[in-house]
Design an enzyme around this catalytic site. Structure first.
Site, short mmCIF file in Angstrom:
data_model
loop_
_atom_site.label_atom_id
_atom_site.label_comp_id
_atom_site.label_asym_id
_atom_site.label_seq_id
_atom_site.Cartn_x
_atom_site.Cartn_y
_atom_site.Cartn_z
N ASP A 157 -21.59 -12.87 -48.56
CA ASP A 157 -22.36 -12.32 -49.15
C ASP A 157 -23.59 -12.39 -49.23
OD1 ASP A 157 -22.62 -10.11 -50.59
OD2 ASP A 157 -22.50 -10.65 -52.27
N ASP B 133 -18.32 -4.49 -53.28
CA ASP B 133 -19.62 -3.61 -51.84
C ASP B 133 -19.13 -2.56 -51.31
OD1 ASP B 133 -21.34 -5.86 -52.04
OD2 ASP B 133 -20.58 -6.86 -50.51
N THR C 26 -27.05 -6.99 -48.02
CA THR C 26 -27.77 -7.57 -48.96
C THR C 26 -28.83 -8.85 -48.13
OG1 THR C 26 -25.64 -8.71 -49.42
CG2 THR C 26 -27.07 -7.53 -51.24
N THR C 27 -27.25 -9.36 -47.18
CA THR C 27 -27.50 -9.89 -45.62
C THR C 27 -29.24 -9.34 -44.66
OG1 THR C 27 -25.27 -10.66 -45.92
CG2 THR C 27 -27.32 -11.95 -44.11
#
Length: 549
Positions: free
Chosen positions: A63, A394, A96-97
């Site tokens: 993550d 998530d 987020t990545t």
């Protein structure tokens, strides 16, 4: 690298003051380095990062936000990039990545423009136009979703956790996330609120199998009753919630009592006992089955409650009490004297206490329309449970976003390729520096499908060429199959993502690029040395190193 060593990523740049082109190049290099750290964490074939914290603990995750939160950086631009990931996580909980990789790539493609002496203000103005154009493309290719359909919702949530560690148990995790979000959603006068952070708590209990995880229709607490003789299982209990102690209230710090006779001491003790008894008797008037308080319960109060066949639980966290109040329909009371019949919770169907592993847990389940819930996670170790919790958060965020904005965009890099084709066409229609910026953003968009392809072991050049040919003819739903690295039609493959996540990713990435392009000076602030009579001393030079602690 030897066992026990912490991985260190060093960026060698000059430590002295940087300004103008040098500062911008340094910032872009830092942003690109942060993006490269987590590039392999994108897609279903993502690699895991093992991060050692200073206390010797291990974080095992793919993550982006969790990785960057643990990395210690000194470069100001790198810190700025890490904040992006946190912002994305707080706002929409997913992507987020992607946001870090995209922001790093946009900045890297803007660097040649700066080297050709294009003014940053011109680039920023063109980036704004490119963002507007990109959002319009997303709007055109998005499709609506029926949020009441379990099949469609589960398919969407599956997309968000298909890249995570829990993908093996994806059906179970998707169902848990969907049940939790539907439970905590509340409609107040036409305004929908879904507060998963406060009202959907995850309890991790090591041991058992992951398949034993479940979303409860109520609340679970890591607490036991205060007295072993109290009832441990009650059907349809009446519950009172207190925010006050059931023990004698001592005076303030300045209170003194001087007692000369033994009888006076006994009388003082008696008055204390009477006060506690009266509080308990006042509670018993309302015929409760369970009394839960955030403060303490004295031995005498336990005795009185036990005689009235009332179970008591003490020192419950404020956040837990708030969730119990929502689930059982009770009101939290600050003074026993203020208690009314309407404050008693009656929506709970079953109260019981169960031992799991070494600890006792209180369950308040079978609640009628609970607006709060607990997700019980079981698993082999704490590390795996922590990762499952992050993945579940998530999934819940994605389900929540879709209820607020019920539209989907094709996944697997299809949306980014659609934007790439649209911006490339737009770049041909304009002239000058603006055209170059449109081309730069279009090229940067390729990074998502290209990285997906590389992580799956595919041939990025051949596959991107093939996909661009499809998009050029208007087939906007073609993207990369993250499992095989081959082109696939997302309509057939069934991989769609929440539009909210895509929109937020684009906005955050381009906003970050605009902020870093505006910086033309990096100066370390001077520090006053207290020991030498206020002389101004230059602080140590900024270390431009990033350590994964």
């Amino acid at each position: 690298m030897q066992a026990g060593q912490t991985p260190v990523l060093v960026m060698n740049t000059a430590p002295e003051r940087q300004s103008g082109r040098k500062a911008q190049a340094s910032n872009i290099a830092a942003a690109k380095t942060v993006a490269d750290v987590i590039r392999t964490c994108l897609g279903p074939k993502a690699m895991l990062k093992m991060i050692l914290d200073p206390m010797g603990g291990i974080l095992l995750t793919n993550d982006g936000n969790s990785i960057l939160r643990e990395i210690d950086v000194a470069h100001p631009a790198a810190k700025n990039m890490i904040e992006l990931s946190r912002t994305q996580d707080e706002e929409v909980g997913d992507g987020t990545t992607s946001v870090i990789i995209l922001a790093g790539e946009i900045l890297a493609h803007c660097l040649p423009l700066l080297e050709r002496s294009v003014h940053p203000v011109v680039i920023i103005a063109a980036l704004n136009k490119a963002l507007k154009e990109s959002l319009q493309v997303l709007k055109n290719i998005s499709i609506p979703i029926d949020t009441s359909s379990d099949k469609e919702m589960l398919s969407l949530i599956q997309t968000s956790i298909g890249t995570k560690l829990v993908t093996r148990w994806s059906d179970l995790m998707c169902r848990l996330a969907l049940d939790a979000v539907r439970t905590v959603s509340k409609d107040d006068a036409g305004t929908k609120t879904i507060d998963i952070k406060r009202y959907a708590r995850v309890e991790k209990v090591p041991g058992g199998e992951i398949e034993q995880s479940k979303a409860l229709d109520g609340i679970m607490l890591n607490k036991d009753i205060t007295h072993p003789a109290m009832r441990r299982r009650i059907n349809n209990p009446r519950i009172i919630l207190l925010d006050c102690p059931l023990e004698y209230k001592k005076g303030e710090s300045q209170t003194n009592m001087e007692i000369s006779k033994e009888a006076d001491w006994a009388r003082a003790q008696e008055i204390e006992e009477d006060q506690v008894k009266n509080m308990c008797l006042k509670l018993i008037e309302f015929k409760p089955d369970i009394v839960i308080t955030e403060k303490g319960i004295s031995d005498l109060a336990q005795h009185v409650l036990l005689k009235a066949n009332v179970s008591a639980i003490r020192r419950v966290r404020k956040s837990d009490t708030n969730r119990i109040a929502r689930a059982v329909g009770a009101t939290i009371i600050n003074r026993v004297e203020d208690l009314r019949e309407s404050d008693v919770g009656t929506n709970c169907g079953l109260f019981y206490i169960e031992k799991i592993g070494d600890e006792y847990f209180t369950f308040l389940t079978k609640c009628k329309s609970p607006k709060a819930c607990t997700i019980l996670l079981r698993g082999p170790s704490k590390d795996i449970l922590n990762e499952i919790e992050r993945n579940l958060a998530d999934a819940m965020s994605v389900a929540r976003n879709v209820i607020f904005n019920p539209t989907l965009t094709p996944g697997g890099g299809a949306s980014e390729l659609a934007i790439n084709v649209a911006l490339t066409a737009r770049a041909r229609a304009v002239v000058g520096a603006e055209s170059a910026v449109f081309s730069a953003v279009a090229d940067a968009m390729e990074v998502i499908p290209r990285t997906l392809c590389q992580n799956a072991g595919g041939n990025p050049i051949r596959i991107l060429t093939e996909l661009k040919a499809k998009h050029a003819t208007g087939e906007n739903s073609w993207g990369v199959d993250g499992e095989t690295g081959k082109p696939v039609d997302m309509k057939v493959y069934g991989l769609y993502e929440s539009s909210s996540v895509k929109i937020q990713t684009l906005k955050t990435a381009i906003e970050a690029a605009r902020v870093l392009l505006r910086v033309d000076d990096i100066v370390q602030a001077a520090r006053k040395d207290q020991s030498s009579g206020g002389n101004v001393e230059q602080g140590p030079p900024p270390e431009e190193a990033m350590e994964a602690q």
